[in-house]
Design an enzyme around this catalytic site. Sequence first.
Site, PDB file in Angstrom:
ATOM      1  N   ALA A  47       0.862  -1.191   0.000  1.00 21.69           N
ATOM      2  CA  ALA A  47       0.000   0.000   0.000  1.00 21.69           C
ATOM      3  C   ALA A  47       0.895   1.235   0.000  1.00 21.69           C
ATOM      4  CB  ALA A  47      -0.888   0.013   1.244  1.00 21.69           C
ATOM      5  N   LYS A  48       0.333   2.361  -0.250  1.00 21.10           N
ATOM      6  CA  LYS A  48       1.060   3.625  -0.116  1.00 21.10           C
ATOM      7  C   LYS A  48       0.037   4.726   0.014  1.00 21.10           C
ATOM      8  CE  LYS A  48       5.450   4.963  -0.305  1.00 21.10           C
ATOM      9  NZ  LYS A  48       6.654   4.172  -0.006  1.00 21.10           N
TER      10      LYS A  48
END
Length: 468
Positions: A153-154
């Site tokens: 994720a980011k």
Amino acid sequence: MGAQSVNRRKDMSKSEVPAEVPPQIKKDDESIEATSPAPEAAKPVPPLEQPGSVYANVIKQFDRAADLLGLDPNVRKILATTKNEIVVSFPVKMDREDTIEIFRGYRVQHNDALGPFKGGLRYHPEVNIDEVRALATWMTWKGAIAGIPFGGAKGGIQIDPANYSKSEMERITRRFVFALGENIGPEYDIPAPDVNTNAQIMAWFMDTYLSTVPTHERQRNIHVVTGKPVESGGSLGRDKATGQGVTYCIQCWAEDRGLDLRNLSFMVQGFGNVGSWSARLLCELGAKLVAVQDVTGSIRNMNGMDPNEILKFADGRRGVRNYPDAEKIDHILFMKTPADIFIPAAMENQITGMTADWLDVKLVAEGANGPTNTDGDAVLQRRGIDVIPDILCNAGGVIVSYFEWLQNKRSESWDLEEVDRKLRKKMVAAYERVRATAKEFATDWRTAAYIVALRRLEKVYLERGIFP
Ligand code: NAD
């Protein structure tokens, strides 16, 4: 997978995947029956990538590796897209009375087949959905290569932190956490620092999240973020972890080539967490730092520079530009600096078809995420410049984040020697896996790193099947 198998499955390229997908996952002769066909899912989802974008670069890298591996076509469809994309807009009170500003924040969750979503938060004026998608996807590959139980994720906020006071940054961070709500959580999605975010931001993040859970559950949720200050539950060694991982990779590379680090010079682009730690650790091993660039400019001294002194000088928002013990140079001269190693540790797309031709180095060790685009890669390969790709080279950060997460869950606190030893073991194992895969597929290291990740993910998907 042997070469024969590669050739047999090579025809399953993305463009040739049939529009109608059979309701089963097939791999060679095995098949997992789905209980009922899902005609809606059989329609191809429009691709997310825009031509020339950072995410398009990720997809090109992915396609190349998936073709060479002969990745299962259904697994390929899953991994070629992101799972969840959260975009939030939220108001924050500014220091000036009666003024609010609206901020836009992002969290992209690419994949969680291997474990909870995991990835940093970036505060930068150029943060946008495309960049966050790319960064989230790289996190999935990184966790898979490192052999840790995390997905990818980011996130981030489109903001220039230089324009805001410390108390405004605190309120912006707290409102962002509140806006993300249940989209994050210690067993679900765990942020960490990235560009322009640090341990202080993580402490505010954790404190806000804990304020939203029942009182008696607060202490057992502190692993909602990693990269916290040590006193607030952070791990020793997390601050330097990414630079330490870069350094372990460079040590492995030098050993492979029979080179002594004490005879090698290097240059660093970006002098924040990753760049400055890589520089300090390499100088401790005897390598010579000859050029540094940050957002304020570039400096060079072919006799070598002390990274600790540069750091003292650049402290705060001053930057390296006017550092006295070096020559001020422009971007082109910086990129053309003769050195053995270049460590890009700033932003994406720095090594392109044009700039890759300027480099006068033997190795590019990618501390940053996505510093080289596919045109840049082609030039580096043609010129015989080695590359330790980002998804391997900078994995030290997420590995020690994993250690921090584990320590929090177990109420433990490991000493620095233990953290470094465990990090070294994981980095060297990952390096060796990529090296062996590059040899097996007779391919470049970036493609090999992708293959390591895709093989692990493919195996998990084929074992678990697709629900329903
Ligand atoms: P940071 O904010 O601590 O430092 C960024 C540095 O890059 C600063 O010195 C800044 O001046 C410089 N910079 C920014 N724009 C630039 C430009 N256009 N040209 C030259 N220099 C520029 O960020 P960081 O945490 O060190 O992250 C750097 C890179 O490493 C990013 O790509 C990030 O995604 C990646 N990364 C970070 C971690 C981590 O643990 N922090 C882990 C893995 C990967």
